[in-house]
Scaffold this motif. Structure first.
Motif, PDB file in Angstrom:
ATOM      1  N   CYS A  52       0.655  -1.211  -0.067  1.00  0.00           N
ATOM      2  CA  CYS A  52      -0.112   0.027   0.027  1.00  0.00           C
ATOM      3  C   CYS A  52       0.876   1.248   0.027  1.00  0.00           C
ATOM      4  O   CYS A  52       0.441   2.189  -0.741  1.00  0.00           O
ATOM      5  N   CYS A  63      -7.371   4.178   1.126  1.00  0.00           N
ATOM      6  CA  CYS A  63      -7.099   3.577  -0.221  1.00  0.00           C
ATOM      7  C   CYS A  63      -8.258   4.180  -0.958  1.00  0.00           C
ATOM      8  O   CYS A  63      -9.385   4.259  -0.878  1.00  0.00           O
ATOM      9  N   LYS A  65      -9.335   3.242  -4.099  1.00  0.00           N
ATOM     10  CA  LYS A  65     -10.038   2.263  -4.525  1.00  0.00           C
ATOM     11  C   LYS A  65     -11.158   1.964  -3.833  1.00  0.00           C
ATOM     12  O   LYS A  65     -12.331   1.806  -4.557  1.00  0.00           O
ATOM     13  N   VAL A  70      -6.385   1.568   5.141  1.00  0.00           N
ATOM     14  CA  VAL A  70      -5.764   0.057   4.697  1.00  0.00           C
ATOM     15  C   VAL A  70      -5.274  -0.560   6.106  1.00  0.00           C
ATOM     16  O   VAL A  70      -5.206  -1.734   5.960  1.00  0.00           O
ATOM     17  N   ALA A  83      -7.300  -3.679  -5.998  1.00  0.00           N
ATOM     18  CA  ALA A  83      -6.648  -3.670  -7.263  1.00  0.00           C
ATOM     19  C   ALA A  83      -5.780  -4.881  -7.480  1.00  0.00           C
ATOM     20  O   ALA A  83      -4.959  -4.741  -8.335  1.00  0.00           O
TER      21      ALA A  83
HETATM   22  S1  SF4 Z   1      -5.389  -0.146  -4.183  1.00  0.00           S
HETATM   23 FE1  SF4 Z   1      -4.590  -2.104  -3.153  1.00  0.00          FE
HETATM   24  S2  SF4 Z   1      -2.360  -1.616  -2.743  1.00  0.00           S
HETATM   25 FE2  SF4 Z   1      -3.193   0.360  -3.620  1.00  0.00          FE
HETATM   26  S3  SF4 Z   1      -3.792   1.397  -1.521  1.00  0.00           S
HETATM   27 FE3  SF4 Z   1      -5.535   0.222  -1.985  1.00  0.00          FE
HETATM   28  S4  SF4 Z   1      -5.427  -1.740  -0.948  1.00  0.00           S
HETATM   29 FE4  SF4 Z   1      -3.392  -0.746  -1.140  1.00  0.00          FE
END
Ligand code: SF4
Length: 86
Positions: A52, A63, A65, A70, A83
Motif C-alpha cells: 500500500c 485507499c 479504490k 488500509v 486492485a
Molecule cells: S489499491 Fe490495494 S495496494 Fe493500493 S492502497 Fe488500495 S489496498 Fe493498498
C-alpha cells in the motif's frame, strides 16, 4: 517507524500521522476482535502495508479504490486489495 507527520507526505499510514490516535485505537480494537484464524499473520500484514505504501492509490492512509483505511482492511486474512495487489 519514523513519524512523518510533518513531512508533507500524502502516502502515509495512520501510525505515521499526527492527530489520528482515535483511528489508530480503532485499528487495535479491530485487531483484537478478530480471532487468530481470521487475522492476517504479522508478516502478511506488514507485507500488505508495504505494498500500500508503494501504491499511488494510498492517500492519507486511505485507499482511493475502496475508501478504507488500509491498516484496518489489511488486518483480516480474507480481505483483498481492490486492485489485486495483495
Ligand atoms: S489499491 Fe490495494 S495496494 Fe493500493 S492502497 Fe488500495 S489496498 Fe493498498
Amino acid at each position: 517507524m519514523e513519524n512523518n507527520a510533518n513531512s508533507g507526505c500524502k502516502r502515509c499510514l495512520l501510525y505515521e500521522m499526527a492527530g489520528k490516535d482515535d483511528v489508530i485505537a480503532q485499528v487495535e480494537k479491530t485487531r483484537k476482535l478478530l480471532s487468530e484464524d481470521e487475522r492476517a499473520t504479522d508478516e502478511e500484514y506488514k507485507k500488505r502495508l508495504a505494498t500500500c505504501k508503494d501504491c499511488d492509490k494510498l492517500i492519507d492512509a486511505t485507499c482511493l479504490k475502496c475508501g478504507c483505511y488500509v491498516e484496518i482492511r489489511a488486518l483480516s486474512k480474507g480481505a483483498r486489495c481492490p486492485a489485486k495487489k495483495w
